[in-house]
Enzyme design. Structure first.
Site, PDB file in Angstrom:
ATOM      1  N   HIS A   1      -3.416  -3.465  -5.762  1.00  0.00           N
ATOM      2  CA  HIS A   1      -3.392  -2.996  -4.290  1.00  0.00           C
ATOM      3  C   HIS A   1      -5.219  -3.404  -4.138  1.00  0.00           C
ATOM      4  O   HIS A   1      -5.895  -2.455  -4.467  1.00  0.00           O
ATOM      5  CB  HIS A   1      -3.351  -1.656  -4.229  1.00  0.00           C
ATOM      6  CG  HIS A   1      -3.378  -1.055  -2.849  1.00  0.00           C
ATOM      7  ND1 HIS A   1      -4.040   0.238  -2.514  1.00  0.00           N
ATOM      8  CD2 HIS A   1      -3.147  -1.638  -1.666  1.00  0.00           C
ATOM      9  CE1 HIS A   1      -3.910   0.403  -1.413  1.00  0.00           C
ATOM     10  NE2 HIS A   1      -3.530  -0.690  -0.787  1.00  0.00           N
TER      11      HIS A   1
ATOM     12  N   ASN B   1      -4.946   6.420  -0.924  1.00  0.00           N
ATOM     13  CA  ASN B   1      -4.182   6.670   0.281  1.00  0.00           C
ATOM     14  C   ASN B   1      -3.428   8.294  -0.054  1.00  0.00           C
ATOM     15  O   ASN B   1      -3.018   8.772   0.994  1.00  0.00           O
ATOM     16  CB  ASN B   1      -3.280   5.731   0.747  1.00  0.00           C
ATOM     17  CG  ASN B   1      -4.049   4.752   1.435  1.00  0.00           C
ATOM     18  OD1 ASN B   1      -4.997   4.915   2.031  1.00  0.00           O
ATOM     19  ND2 ASN B   1      -3.061   3.475   1.225  1.00  0.00           N
TER      20      ASN B   1
ATOM     21  N   GLU C   1      -6.623  -0.984  -7.110  1.00  0.00           N
ATOM     22  CA  GLU C   1      -5.796   0.063  -7.624  1.00  0.00           C
ATOM     23  C   GLU C   1      -4.675  -1.059  -8.415  1.00  0.00           C
ATOM     24  O   GLU C   1      -4.121  -1.808  -8.003  1.00  0.00           O
ATOM     25  CB  GLU C   1      -5.010   0.888  -6.940  1.00  0.00           C
ATOM     26  CG  GLU C   1      -6.303   1.958  -5.904  1.00  0.00           C
ATOM     27  CD  GLU C   1      -5.366   2.995  -5.050  1.00  0.00           C
ATOM     28  OE1 GLU C   1      -5.636   3.862  -4.956  1.00  0.00           O
ATOM     29  OE2 GLU C   1      -4.402   2.245  -4.407  1.00  0.00           O
TER      30      GLU C   1
ATOM     31  N   SER D   1       0.785  -1.347   0.082  1.00  0.00           N
ATOM     32  CA  SER D   1       0.050  -0.025  -0.106  1.00  0.00           C
ATOM     33  C   SER D   1       0.851   1.298   0.086  1.00  0.00           C
ATOM     34  O   SER D   1       0.419   2.274  -0.083  1.00  0.00           O
ATOM     35  CB  SER D   1      -0.882   0.092   1.191  1.00  0.00           C
ATOM     36  OG  SER D   1      -0.497  -0.577   2.272  1.00  0.00           O
TER      37      SER D   1
HETATM   38  P1  NAI Z   1      -0.436  -9.334   7.982  1.00  0.00           P
HETATM   39  O1  NAI Z   1       0.610  -8.907   9.096  1.00  0.00           O
HETATM   40  O2  NAI Z   1      -1.611  -9.609   8.552  1.00  0.00           O
HETATM   41  O3  NAI Z   1       0.170 -10.490   7.224  1.00  0.00           O
HETATM   42  C1  NAI Z   1       1.418 -10.626   6.861  1.00  0.00           C
HETATM   43  C2  NAI Z   1       1.922 -12.134   6.691  1.00  0.00           C
HETATM   44  O4  NAI Z   1       2.851 -12.418   5.949  1.00  0.00           O
HETATM   45  C3  NAI Z   1       2.029 -12.792   7.987  1.00  0.00           C
HETATM   46  O5  NAI Z   1       1.118 -14.025   8.339  1.00  0.00           O
HETATM   47  C4  NAI Z   1       3.640 -13.042   7.898  1.00  0.00           C
HETATM   48  O6  NAI Z   1       3.800 -14.487   8.729  1.00  0.00           O
HETATM   49  C5  NAI Z   1       3.832 -13.327   6.392  1.00  0.00           C
HETATM   50  N1  NAI Z   1       5.169 -13.136   6.096  1.00  0.00           N
HETATM   51  C6  NAI Z   1       5.988 -12.198   6.520  1.00  0.00           C
HETATM   52  N2  NAI Z   1       7.100 -11.914   6.029  1.00  0.00           N
HETATM   53  C7  NAI Z   1       7.173 -13.382   5.251  1.00  0.00           C
HETATM   54  C8  NAI Z   1       7.829 -13.798   4.237  1.00  0.00           C
HETATM   55  N3  NAI Z   1       9.221 -13.501   4.096  1.00  0.00           N
HETATM   56  N4  NAI Z   1       7.609 -15.051   3.354  1.00  0.00           N
HETATM   57  C9  NAI Z   1       6.291 -15.629   3.658  1.00  0.00           C
HETATM   58  N5  NAI Z   1       5.606 -14.990   4.398  1.00  0.00           N
HETATM   59  C10 NAI Z   1       5.795 -13.844   5.058  1.00  0.00           C
HETATM   60  O7  NAI Z   1      -0.556  -8.193   7.166  1.00  0.00           O
HETATM   61  P2  NAI Z   1      -1.497  -7.562   6.222  1.00  0.00           P
HETATM   62  O8  NAI Z   1      -2.414  -6.516   6.793  1.00  0.00           O
HETATM   63  O9  NAI Z   1      -2.473  -8.821   5.594  1.00  0.00           O
HETATM   64  O10 NAI Z   1      -0.763  -7.034   4.843  1.00  0.00           O
HETATM   65  C11 NAI Z   1      -0.166  -7.725   3.940  1.00  0.00           C
HETATM   66  C12 NAI Z   1       0.419  -6.566   2.854  1.00  0.00           C
HETATM   67  O11 NAI Z   1      -0.816  -5.897   2.273  1.00  0.00           O
HETATM   68  C13 NAI Z   1       1.250  -5.353   3.097  1.00  0.00           C
HETATM   69  O12 NAI Z   1       1.805  -5.089   2.085  1.00  0.00           O
HETATM   70  C14 NAI Z   1       0.177  -4.229   3.531  1.00  0.00           C
HETATM   71  O13 NAI Z   1       0.985  -3.082   3.235  1.00  0.00           O
HETATM   72  C15 NAI Z   1      -0.853  -4.452   2.397  1.00  0.00           C
HETATM   73  N6  NAI Z   1      -2.227  -3.893   2.687  1.00  0.00           N
HETATM   74  C16 NAI Z   1      -2.636  -3.960   3.771  1.00  0.00           C
HETATM   75  C17 NAI Z   1      -3.979  -3.796   4.085  1.00  0.00           C
HETATM   76  C18 NAI Z   1      -4.460  -3.706   5.422  1.00  0.00           C
HETATM   77  O14 NAI Z   1      -5.510  -3.132   5.588  1.00  0.00           O
HETATM   78  N7  NAI Z   1      -4.105  -4.424   6.235  1.00  0.00           N
HETATM   79  C19 NAI Z   1      -4.772  -2.924   3.143  1.00  0.00           C
HETATM   80  C20 NAI Z   1      -4.062  -3.107   1.631  1.00  0.00           C
HETATM   81  C21 NAI Z   1      -2.732  -3.567   1.599  1.00  0.00           C
END
Ligand code: NAI
Length: 386
Positions: A138, A188, A150, A117
């Site tokens: 996105h 954003n 997006e 994001s």
């Molecule tokens: P989260 O923290 O809930 O999940 C991330 C997951 O990735 C975790 O389960 C973790 O174990 C795993 N992980 C971390 N490093 C890893 C690696 N090297 N290899 C494999 N797995 C790995 O995060 P979330 O909220 O799901 O966000 C994920 C992405 O989406 C980020 O880039 C965030 O900026 C983006 N995003 C998040 C939004 C939100 O509202 N939470 C909205 C839109 C985009």
């Protein structure tokens, strides 16, 4: 139908997996944390079973969708997927390392997408053997419910990859908009004043949180007031996004974060999740009463909306996205009652320019500088839409 690989089984990865499987794809979800994988598997099953209870799908459909999703601790299964969507932690070095690994095993025509994001898609693409296969896709949270996606081509992205990504995501029932690879993409970036100007009005003592929220919902027609929304998102998360956008824009004062919000985050007043934010969420605490003064309410709404309009106009001026996509992004991505450029036409471009110029003259802050596009349009008497 192509197979879909998802990296990261957090809230976004799980939501995207559900969307892809519901659209009929075979989906593989990989996470380096086995506990996260187990949790995700349970979560998807719970969400889909709840849809059965609500009568939105039958038991057979639920089972079919669940059977399409495999939670895997080994990403070699990703060698024959048509698209990999990465949704891991928001850290550039970690994302780059993961893209480098995955681009080694991915099929030559596999699309490599990131759900980032705030990071640069071009920077992520630069770590791959085939950077032209990389694109930003996105989704918004929760992915199964939010219609907007997006699409962000990196400067390296191949045109065909962009066209294929749009076609695929549209086929999942989503609404896609294309944004330039710049901080905050469309939503954003353009939404910053919704929080920033509301905080400024609060800081100046012009109105309290409840009054600003009342004005924005009752008079402005927004679904949620800025303070209710910040409490919902979490003041820590919302502050971090603001600070990231501010830094990424080389400290443009237009995106300057607020001390009020920083202190809220530092104090642990994160909002709903901590039980206290701008509002108190503990049992029995009385809801604060807004000052329902129509004139004050209209002034609040117009000051925040004109700042949003200015951002939207400037995004168009700088070719971040088309005018239709900017309006679509704000109505479908964050449920604004109206597209901001359409709103500008209805309010009058000259009125927008005059309000911004008055604010600028009063505060002498660059934060209130009017977009050159609005000024040009006011001079020429043109509108965004005919
Ligand atoms: P989260 O923290 O809930 O999940 C991330 C997951 O990735 C975790 O389960 C973790 O174990 C795993 N992980 C971390 N490093 C890893 C690696 N090297 N290899 C494999 N797995 C790995 O995060 P979330 O909220 O799901 O966000 C994920 C992405 O989406 C980020 O880039 C965030 O900026 C983006 N995003 C998040 C939004 C939100 O509202 N939470 C909205 C839109 C985009």
């Amino acid at each position: 139908m192509i197979k879909v690989g998802i990296i990261g089984s957090g809230s976004m990865g799980t939501g995207i997996a559900q969307v892809a499987a519901t659209a009929g794809h075979q989906v593989y979800v990989y996470d380096h944390n086995p506990d996260a994988l187990k949790y995700a598997q349970k979560k998807v099953s719970k969400i889909l079973h709840r849809l059965v209870e609500k009568g939105r799908m039958n038991e057979d459909e639920c089972t079919t969708i669940l059977n399409r999703i495999s939670f895997v601790d080994n990403y070699y299964t990703f060698n024959d997927v048509g698209i990999i969507i990465e949704a891991i932690v928001e850290k550039l070095d970690v994302k780059k390392a993961v893209f480098e690994q995955f681009s080694e095993i991915a099929a030559p025509d596999c699309i490599l997408a990131t759900n980032t994001s705030s990071l640069s898609v071009s920077a992520i693409a630069s770590s791959c053997k085939k950077p032209d296969q990389v694109i930003g896709i996105h989704f918004f949270n929760p992915a199964p419910l939010m219609k907007l996606v997006e699409i962000i081509p990196a400067i390296q992205t191949n045109q065909d990859v962009q066209a294929k990504a749009i076609e695929l995501i549209n086929s999942w029932g989503k609404i896609t908009v294309v944004a330039k690879d710049t901080p905050g993409f469309i939503v954003n970036r353009v939404a910053r004043p919704f929080y920033g100007e509301a905080l400024r009005i609060l800081e100046e003592g012009l109105a309290d949180e409840a009054t600003i929220d009342w004005a924005m919902t009752e008079i402005g027609g927004f679904r949620m007031g800025p303070f209710t929304l910040m409490d919902y998102i979490g003041n820590d998360i919302n502050y971090t996004v603001t600070e990231t956008v501010f830094k990424s824009f080389f400290y443009d004062p237009r995106y300057k974060p607020s001390f009020t919000q920083k202190r809220m985050a530092e104090a642990g007043y994160l909002g709903r999740k901590s039980g206290k934010g701008y509002y108190d969420y503990s049992e029995g605490s009385p809801a604060p009463t807004p000052v329902k003064d129509q004139q004050l309410g209209k002034d609040i709404v117009w000051r925040i909306v004109v700042m949003l309009i200015n951002e939207a106009a400037d995004a168009l001026y700088l070719n971040i996205a088309s005018k239709n996509d900017i309006d679509l992004a704000m109505t479908k991505g964050v449920n604004y009652p109206k597209g901001l450029l359409k709103w500008a036409d209805e309010a009058g471009i000259t009125r927008c320019v005059n309000t911004l110029d008055n604010l600028h003259a009063e505060y002498l802050e660059d934060r209130y500088r009017c977009s050159p596009l609005l000024r040009r349009m006011a001079k020429n008497g043109t509108k965004f839409y005919d």
